[in-house]
Enzyme design. Sequence first.
Site, PDB file in Angstrom:
ATOM      1  N   LYS A   1       2.168   7.471  14.787  1.00 23.91           N
ATOM      2  CA  LYS A   1       1.090   8.667  15.329  1.00 23.91           C
ATOM      3  C   LYS A   1       0.962   9.717  15.874  1.00 23.91           C
ATOM      4  CE  LYS A   1      -2.015   5.817  13.958  1.00 23.91           C
ATOM      5  NZ  LYS A   1      -1.754   6.332  11.969  1.00 23.91           N
TER       6      LYS A   1
ATOM      7  N   HIS B   1       4.611   1.810   0.748  1.00 21.47           N
ATOM      8  CA  HIS B   1       4.322   0.381   0.757  1.00 21.47           C
ATOM      9  C   HIS B   1       2.803   0.338   1.362  1.00 21.47           C
ATOM     10  CE1 HIS B   1       8.472   0.958   3.402  1.00 21.47           C
ATOM     11  NE2 HIS B   1       8.798   0.789   2.107  1.00 21.47           N
TER      12      HIS B   1
ATOM     13  N   PRO C   1       6.058   5.618  19.446  1.00 18.44           N
ATOM     14  CA  PRO C   1       5.984   5.855  17.816  1.00 18.44           C
ATOM     15  C   PRO C   1       5.320   4.581  17.482  1.00 18.44           C
ATOM     16  CG  PRO C   1       7.964   5.722  19.604  1.00 18.44           C
ATOM     17  CD  PRO C   1       6.876   6.115  20.663  1.00 18.44           C
TER      18      PRO C   1
ATOM     19  N   TYR D   1      -3.552   2.541  11.302  1.00 17.94           N
ATOM     20  CA  TYR D   1      -2.339   2.418  10.926  1.00 17.94           C
ATOM     21  C   TYR D   1      -2.064   3.818   9.958  1.00 17.94           C
ATOM     22  CZ  TYR D   1       2.508   1.684  10.479  1.00 17.94           C
ATOM     23  OH  TYR D   1       4.116   1.995  10.141  1.00 17.94           O
TER      24      TYR D   1
ATOM     25  N   TYR E   1       7.731  -4.686  12.011  1.00 17.30           N
ATOM     26  CA  TYR E   1       7.896  -5.183  13.543  1.00 17.30           C
ATOM     27  C   TYR E   1       7.743  -6.461  14.122  1.00 17.30           C
ATOM     28  CZ  TYR E   1       5.252  -0.236  13.385  1.00 17.30           C
ATOM     29  OH  TYR E   1       4.959   0.843  12.984  1.00 17.30           O
TER      30      TYR E   1
END
Length: 391
Positions: free
Chosen positions: A297, A72, A293, A385, A201
């Site tokens: 990570k 992605h 979560p 990220y 998210y």
Amino acid sequence: MRTQVVIIGAGPSGLLLSQLLHLKGIDTLVLERQSRNYVLSRIRAGVLEQGMVDLLKTAQVGERLEREALIHGGIELAFNGQRRQIDMKSLTGGSVVTVYGQTEVTRDLMDARDAMNGHLIYEAEDVVPHDFDGGRPRVTYRKDGVEREVFCDYIAGCDGYHGISRRSVPQETLKTFERVYPFGWLGLLSDTPPVNDELIYSNHERGFALCTMRSLTRSRYYIQCATDEKPEDWSDDRFWDELRKRLPGDVAEALVTGPSIEKSIAPLRSFVAEPMRFGRLFLAGDAAHIVPPTGAKGLNLAASDIFFLSRALTAFYETGSEELIDCYSEQCLRRIWKAQRFSWWMTSILHRFPDSSPYDLRLQQAELDYVTTSTAAATALAENYVGLPYE
Ligand code: FAS
Ligand code: PHB
């Protein structure tokens, strides 16, 4: 019996360490208290940093990942009924988000260890590390009712948050840091097509939700839930209804539902144990730290610990130098605390906290608006990220 490194735990940390050391000609014995199938039955992480992908290729277990992983360019943040994309690939000069389940990483590592005649003992009972503060470390365990003892040079505690290793060090030499969140994540796995190409998210007044996936035919969804919730109280229909309510209208409309093949609740906590080395015993992965979560990570931090530990042990066996062993803990903790910060920050801007004031909620909205409209702010999110460098 004797070996060079005893590894306690056959999760991603222990298996990856065993594989990397084997490729350097270093003998290891992995002791795992559960069965192989039990370890593989756990549904956990789904997103790999570029550094972890590179390390898995170094470990010669990147072939299926390269064939099957989804790549992605970014993620989406949803709030106030809108969706905004964080284009990580352009913001970070090319780093991408690799979607490949932890279960598959574990399976690839187990298969590679078996193919190379790795020494792994499953269903090892009562594993206990001894004398690691002296020169003759050893590990005892029971297998098929027979007590066993292995002498070694080093012990790697890769046995997760509830393992024996951290509990075996003198507690006065251990400093721990913890933050427990007032909610958990209820996760559902289904053989349905993902609702969106990239992860979503969602910050919603009813609570956080996450739309992710394992492949183009297998989806993974999470909704924030109270800490006293039980999976058995959530029928599939109840889960799907609640998830739809937390997503933007067009996403809820496009959601393809189906029977759950797994449903579980994970509590959310931030935890670090310092230091990560005690004489000849090292802690790595969840044995030393836990992150919520939200920042994806946990598994990735385990990988960077193993990068530093495998490099340090290889240097020792190749040159006799203990320099990298001596700085193992400090090197890991510098990267761990940056991931702790990022995971806490992502959790704080995306979840509903029971004690949030109206002022807090406005701050959350401002933070989400800022990070999705400012290139500088979005770049900061993106570089964390996709993964900070292993340094
Ligand atoms: P693990 O806990 O995976 O492995 C430790 C191993 O040691 C286990 O197999 C255990 O059986 C064994 N063991 C324990 N005690 C032992 C003993 N006394 N003797 C021998 N063996 C022993 N991370 C993400 O990035 N994204 C997520 O969505 C995500 N979801 C998660 C959900 C849950 C419920 C949990 C618990 C964790 C989640 N994580 C997530 C984090 C997770 O992926 C961990 O970071 C990852 O499993 C760390 O790997 P290990 O350090 O190998 O620890
Ligand atoms: C997952 O796919 O399980 C996943 C992805 C991203 C996260 C957490 C979990 O932040």
